[in-house]
Design a protein around this motif. Sequence first.
Motif, PDB file in Angstrom:
ATOM      1  N   CYS A 220       7.355   0.873  -3.425  1.00 34.04           N
ATOM      2  CA  CYS A 220       7.069   1.451  -2.120  1.00 34.04           C
ATOM      3  C   CYS A 220       7.497   1.471  -1.267  1.00 34.04           C
ATOM      4  CB  CYS A 220       5.868   0.250  -1.622  1.00 34.04           C
ATOM      5  SG  CYS A 220       4.084   0.089  -2.891  1.00 34.04           S
ATOM      6  N   TYR A 221       7.771   2.517  -0.887  1.00 33.85           N
ATOM      7  CA  TYR A 221       9.163   2.781   0.627  1.00 33.85           C
ATOM      8  C   TYR A 221       8.368   3.310   2.100  1.00 33.85           C
ATOM      9  CZ  TYR A 221       8.968   7.581  -0.762  1.00 33.85           C
ATOM     10  OH  TYR A 221       8.769   8.367  -1.667  1.00 33.85           O
ATOM     11  N   SER A 222       7.023   3.623   1.885  1.00 35.93           N
ATOM     12  CA  SER A 222       6.122   3.874   2.543  1.00 35.93           C
ATOM     13  C   SER A 222       4.906   3.983   2.834  1.00 35.93           C
ATOM     14  CB  SER A 222       6.474   5.588   3.056  1.00 35.93           C
ATOM     15  OG  SER A 222       5.018   6.006   3.702  1.00 35.93           O
ATOM     16  N   ARG A 223       3.948   3.621   3.856  1.00 36.17           N
ATOM     17  CA  ARG A 223       2.559   3.525   3.581  1.00 36.17           C
ATOM     18  C   ARG A 223       1.298   4.313   2.618  1.00 36.17           C
ATOM     19  NH1 ARG A 223       2.086  -1.666   2.759  1.00 36.17           N
ATOM     20  NH2 ARG A 223       3.294  -2.738   3.860  1.00 36.17           N
ATOM     21  N   ASP A 224       2.645   6.316   3.073  1.00 39.12           N
ATOM     22  CA  ASP A 224       1.906   7.523   2.467  1.00 39.12           C
ATOM     23  C   ASP A 224       1.974   7.271   0.999  1.00 39.12           C
ATOM     24  OD1 ASP A 224       1.154   7.831   4.991  1.00 39.12           O
ATOM     25  OD2 ASP A 224       2.916   8.518   5.068  1.00 39.12           O
ATOM     26  N   VAL A 225       2.757   6.471   0.718  1.00 40.83           N
ATOM     27  CA  VAL A 225       2.948   6.258  -1.391  1.00 40.83           C
ATOM     28  C   VAL A 225       1.945   6.238  -1.838  1.00 40.83           C
ATOM     29  CG1 VAL A 225       3.869   5.657  -2.771  1.00 40.83           C
ATOM     30  CG2 VAL A 225       5.246   6.484  -0.653  1.00 40.83           C
ATOM     31  N   ASP A 226       1.202   6.188  -3.076  1.00 43.64           N
ATOM     32  CA  ASP A 226       0.188   6.002  -3.770  1.00 43.64           C
ATOM     33  C   ASP A 226       0.506   4.564  -3.801  1.00 43.64           C
ATOM     34  OD1 ASP A 226      -1.292   8.117  -3.016  1.00 43.64           O
ATOM     35  OD2 ASP A 226      -0.918   9.566  -5.121  1.00 43.64           O
TER      36      ASP A 226
END
Length: 580
Positions: A220-226
């Motif tokens: 995970c590098y962003s909260r927008d990633v599934d």
Amino acid sequence: MWDPVFDSSSNNLPTMCDVSTTSGSSCIFPFNYNGVTYKTCTIFGPNNNAFRPQCAITVNSNHTAVTWSICEVPTDAVIFYSTVRKGGYWTQNGGSTQGGTMIWIDGNRFAQNGFNSVSSISNTNIVQLVDGYSVYDCEMHNDKTTNTQLTCYAPSLPESVYQIRVSVNGYLIPLYQYYDTKRALFASMPSQTPTITNIIPQSGTPQSLITLIGSFKTLCYSRDVDGCAQDNNPLISRIYVGGHLCNVIDQSTGLIYANVTDSRLICKFEDNEVGLFNISMIVTNQYGRSLTSSNLYRVSADENLYTFQSYAVISSVTPNSGSTQGGTLLTINGNYFSNSASYPLVVQIGGEPCTILSSTTTTIQCQTPIAPLASQNQYQGGRGLQIFRTSGSNTQSTLSSSTPPTPTGTVSWTDDALFVSNVSSAETVWLIGFVRVLKTATFTFILDSNGAAALFLSTDDSPTNKVLIASATSNQSTPISLNNNTNYYLFCVGSRSSGYLRLGVQARMHETQLTATTSSLVLNEIQRIDVNATVTSDQQQLTYTTNPSNGTSEVQSLQVDSSTFQIGFRGVYTCIDLFP
């Protein structure tokens, strides 16, 4: 007031000194309550939903508490538990050995002014991690501080379990004001430490794309990633190159540079600075700052460890000829010509300084000096070694002779003093450069090769003065004293009739305070600059006019030939290679 360093229910506790209460009476110690003997105040008294420290002020014949009152203590703050995950449990208390783990401390009556920009030891919160006699400060994160919650970043710590201690307004919260001391621990654990095991490349221009390989503990590098939207999912929050960000997302397109996994990613070095840097990442929740494999560290000439070096680029130099008496206005075009007090911009022509008149990040203008009386074949650089590769093999006796084979074949550059062939065939390879140290010291050189090999070092910067210091049959030199700010020409050659050739040079400085293991020697570099222009001789005519009544006019002609010139940025120099 005495502060126990162990469980306050222990029978070994000494009795506290006289303690006043809000009722005006003093505490009676020891006293019994619910089968426990107390020799200190406690937060577990009756009718105490606020968990304030209390004590008995009257007892019966069995010393059982009858009447209670609030203890008057320097701070009545209480600690319930700590965790490394927002909203997590106290059992989730492990983090990175490299620091950077955020610790959440839940309690009550912490200092109210945690948002002040200027800290005051008499009016703030301080968190420390304690293991025996070792005490480490935990950097406060005041943006998330309230009267019931503290957050701080753990420092780099040896592997161990640490008691969390908190001071409020300059007063240490005693352990008897903890709900349970075992619920306020932090464990520094290698298993909770993200790792970086490879950096590709380890040098490049600013704005370069850098590939990191390792064990990041999350993709995970962003909260927008599934699958990454929840706070309990660890997140790669930041990647640093020194103090600069390295982003996995292209800021202009919003797209990632490459697919991110928990073991590989590509990020862009988002700055124009030239220098030496260390690369690290921060992973949220139960992790923290990454650990970089020791074999990735390099040692700079001034004994600093680093894992990435950025450098400037030269695209053109005009004009390409001028007067031997100097004064020619030289324009150098390229990129990343940064200038600072720590790394001043330097330009040299033939080893002499070219006076800088103006500079931007892409252009430098300087005035050339008088040409030196003697010319050189090579000039030291600052980034690595020149590699020559050719097919065919040579014997050990040929390589170790006083006249080893002359470099030939394809030419490239390397930032490491190590070459590993990508072809399994007969091959001869040369590593050539300069050793330049900033500290006079004694060095031992080690030749690393799986074939025939020889290592030569000159007593100065002249290739003709090179002497054999190590070979495949005796791969370690005797101790050699090198003077600071002096160029020593290095010549290494290796050969193998079959298989993949490995050829490298390592060195150990005897007079150093560094203890980390390093994997290669940082050497200076021979750099080449190609000027795409016709080099012509320059003829100038100087006319000296005197008073006709006192003398005659004089005309002189000067013939100027093309000469070697040198340009340097932060110790990285270019040269025209006149290798014989």
